[in-house]
Design a protein around this motif. Structure first.
Motif, mmCIF file in Angstrom:
data_model
loop_
_atom_site.group_PDB
_atom_site.id
_atom_site.type_symbol
_atom_site.label_atom_id
_atom_site.label_comp_id
_atom_site.label_asym_id
_atom_site.label_seq_id
_atom_site.Cartn_x
_atom_site.Cartn_y
_atom_site.Cartn_z
ATOM 1 N N ARG A 1 0.165 -10.318 -14.281
ATOM 2 C CA ARG A 1 -1.844 -9.921 -14.833
ATOM 3 C C ARG A 1 -2.825 -8.906 -14.277
ATOM 4 O O ARG A 1 -2.711 -8.528 -14.861
ATOM 5 C CB ARG A 1 -2.276 -11.233 -14.065
ATOM 6 C CG ARG A 1 -3.820 -11.816 -14.670
ATOM 7 C CD ARG A 1 -4.790 -12.667 -13.699
ATOM 8 N NE ARG A 1 -6.307 -12.753 -14.224
ATOM 9 C CZ ARG A 1 -6.949 -13.348 -13.086
ATOM 10 N NH1 ARG A 1 -6.300 -13.910 -12.499
ATOM 11 N NH2 ARG A 1 -7.794 -13.612 -13.565
ATOM 12 N N MET A 2 -2.097 -8.347 -12.885
ATOM 13 C CA MET A 2 -2.140 -6.913 -12.494
ATOM 14 C C MET A 2 -2.525 -6.250 -13.721
ATOM 15 O O MET A 2 -2.847 -5.556 -14.228
ATOM 16 C CB MET A 2 -1.450 -6.799 -11.563
ATOM 17 C CG MET A 2 -2.842 -7.726 -10.563
ATOM 18 S SD MET A 2 -1.400 -7.478 -8.502
ATOM 19 C CE MET A 2 -1.893 -5.210 -8.685
ATOM 20 N N LYS A 3 -0.072 -6.415 -13.899
ATOM 21 C CA LYS A 3 0.122 -5.758 -14.907
ATOM 22 C C LYS A 3 -0.581 -5.333 -16.665
ATOM 23 O O LYS A 3 -0.767 -4.413 -17.420
ATOM 24 C CB LYS A 3 1.945 -5.521 -15.008
ATOM 25 C CG LYS A 3 2.332 -4.565 -15.756
ATOM 26 C CD LYS A 3 3.964 -4.479 -15.579
ATOM 27 C CE LYS A 3 4.879 -3.320 -15.242
ATOM 28 N NZ LYS A 3 6.352 -3.632 -15.387
ATOM 29 N N ILE B 1 -1.231 1.010 -8.933
ATOM 30 C CA ILE B 1 -2.866 1.295 -9.738
ATOM 31 C C ILE B 1 -4.337 2.161 -8.477
ATOM 32 O O ILE B 1 -4.503 2.254 -9.809
ATOM 33 C CB ILE B 1 -3.012 -0.017 -9.866
ATOM 34 C CG1 ILE B 1 -2.283 -0.916 -10.656
ATOM 35 C CG2 ILE B 1 -4.595 -0.875 -10.293
ATOM 36 C CD1 ILE B 1 -2.350 -2.397 -10.598
ATOM 37 N N LEU B 2 -3.978 2.093 -7.357
ATOM 38 C CA LEU B 2 -4.566 2.412 -6.931
ATOM 39 C C LEU B 2 -5.508 3.671 -6.768
ATOM 40 O O LEU B 2 -5.696 4.548 -6.594
ATOM 41 C CB LEU B 2 -4.665 2.289 -5.459
ATOM 42 C CG LEU B 2 -5.468 1.068 -4.683
ATOM 43 C CD1 LEU B 2 -4.671 0.802 -3.007
ATOM 44 C CD2 LEU B 2 -7.106 1.222 -4.584
ATOM 45 N N ARG B 3 -3.634 4.107 -6.954
ATOM 46 C CA ARG B 3 -3.937 5.513 -7.632
ATOM 47 C C ARG B 3 -3.129 6.728 -9.131
ATOM 48 O O ARG B 3 -3.136 7.665 -8.624
ATOM 49 C CB ARG B 3 -1.593 6.321 -6.983
ATOM 50 C CG ARG B 3 -1.952 6.009 -5.537
ATOM 51 C CD ARG B 3 -0.379 6.603 -4.580
ATOM 52 N NE ARG B 3 1.130 5.702 -5.872
ATOM 53 C CZ ARG B 3 1.377 5.047 -5.443
ATOM 54 N NH1 ARG B 3 0.875 4.655 -4.248
ATOM 55 N NH2 ARG B 3 2.638 4.825 -5.628
ATOM 56 N N GLY B 4 -3.702 5.000 -9.820
ATOM 57 C CA GLY B 4 -3.839 5.453 -11.338
ATOM 58 C C GLY B 4 -2.366 6.059 -11.320
ATOM 59 O O GLY B 4 -2.340 6.729 -12.819
ATOM 60 N N VAL B 5 -1.340 5.226 -11.512
ATOM 61 C CA VAL B 5 0.027 5.653 -10.948
ATOM 62 C C VAL B 5 0.759 5.000 -13.098
ATOM 63 O O VAL B 5 0.008 4.130 -13.159
ATOM 64 C CB VAL B 5 0.777 5.844 -10.425
ATOM 65 C CG1 VAL B 5 2.674 6.071 -10.428
ATOM 66 C CG2 VAL B 5 0.196 6.651 -9.526
ATOM 67 N N SER B 6 1.031 5.566 -13.882
ATOM 68 C CA SER B 6 1.522 4.117 -15.462
ATOM 69 C C SER B 6 2.416 3.967 -14.518
ATOM 70 O O SER B 6 3.551 4.337 -14.321
ATOM 71 C CB SER B 6 2.107 5.583 -16.375
ATOM 72 O OG SER B 6 2.550 4.939 -16.708
#
Length: 269
Positions: free
Chosen positions: A210-212, A253-258
């Motif tokens: 779900r997070m993804k 997700i915190l770092r905004g990484v793909s």
């Protein structure tokens, strides 16, 4: 031709048997329980004592064995109606140490479900996401309710049902992994996963999926909220932290990484 070729048995929900696509009258509840217990071990010898335990988990009547023999005789008639008189039964036969239900496991929906699940997981690992999704969906459509409800008071039956329910969840998670890998509408996937997560709030793999989906849909804050909600539930219910995979995804997700586009379903069962 095998005598069981025209039979189709469903245990993923109320026990049903179709013979030549027509429903078979399996008789009263305890008689159905006898058949359900035999279906836990198709092709294997099941001692009468095991069947008595399944039918009467507590306080069996004095005439329990005679009643059991009557149930078996009735089942023979409905499963093999064209058997000549005094001929040895071939579908449900008596052996020196018990009874054997001589049926091809492929005719039982639970066995077909497990076969399809394995195929779907293999396809997922191989990166054949569309084929994996179709195969896993076919597996899930076999379900029509709780497995082996006739054996809910039987310890062995309850364990078998719990195992199948766990595999059902694995099939659901694997199917959504395949859908995510195909880059479908992530918001729709996230909504479907939210509904599923409400039923299984501490299922970490569902939270991971779900997070993804939310992150890929551009909903970073909601994805982080799912993590914090799951973390609190795990701490309150079990006193544990989220699994490493969930923590890694949270950090990405915190770092905004793909996040990786491919799923990580784990080993094929």
């Amino acid at each position: 031709m095998s005598l069981t070729t025209g039979l189709h048995v469903s245990v993923l929900g109320p026990l049903t048997v179709l013979a030549q696509q027509r429903p078979v009258d399996l008789g009263p509840a305890r008689q159905r329980t006898v058949l359900a217990a035999l279906l836990l071990a198709p092709g294997e010898t099941v001692p009468p004592e095991r069947l008595l335990e399944a039918v009467w988990p507590r306080n069996p009547p004095g005439a329990a064995m005679a009643t059991l023999h009557s149930y078996v005789s009735n089942l023979r008639r409905v499963l093999e109606p064209n058997s000549p008189p005094r001929c040895r039964n071939r579908v449900l036969r008596r052996e020196p140490s018990g009874y054997v239900l001589a049926i091809d496991p492929a005719l039982i929906d639970a066995c077909r479900f497990e076969h399809l699940l394995r195929d779907g997981r293999r396809l997922l690992l191989e990166g054949q996401y569309k084929a994996a999704s179709r195969t896993l969906e076919s597996a899930l459509t076999l379900w029509h309710g709780a497995p082996y409800p006739e054996l809910c008071d039987d310890e062995l039956g309850a364990r078998s049902a719990a195992r199948l329910e766990e595999l059902r969840l694995l099939a659901l998670e694997s199917r959504w992994e395949a859908e995510l890998a195909q880059e479908r509408d992530y918001s729709v996937i996230a909504a479907d996963l939210a509904t599923l997560s409400m039923k299984f709030p501490t299922r970490e793999r569902l939270s991971w999926l779900r997070m993804k989906a939310l992150y890929r849909a551009g909903r970073q804050a909601e994805a982080l909220k799912v993590y914090h909600h799951t973390r609190r539930l795990l701490a309150d219910e079990y006193g544990v932290d989220p699994c490493p995979e969930l923590q890694d995804l949270f950090g990405s997700i915190l770092r905004g990484v793909s996040v990786a586009r491919t799923a990580r379903p784990g080993a094929v069962i």
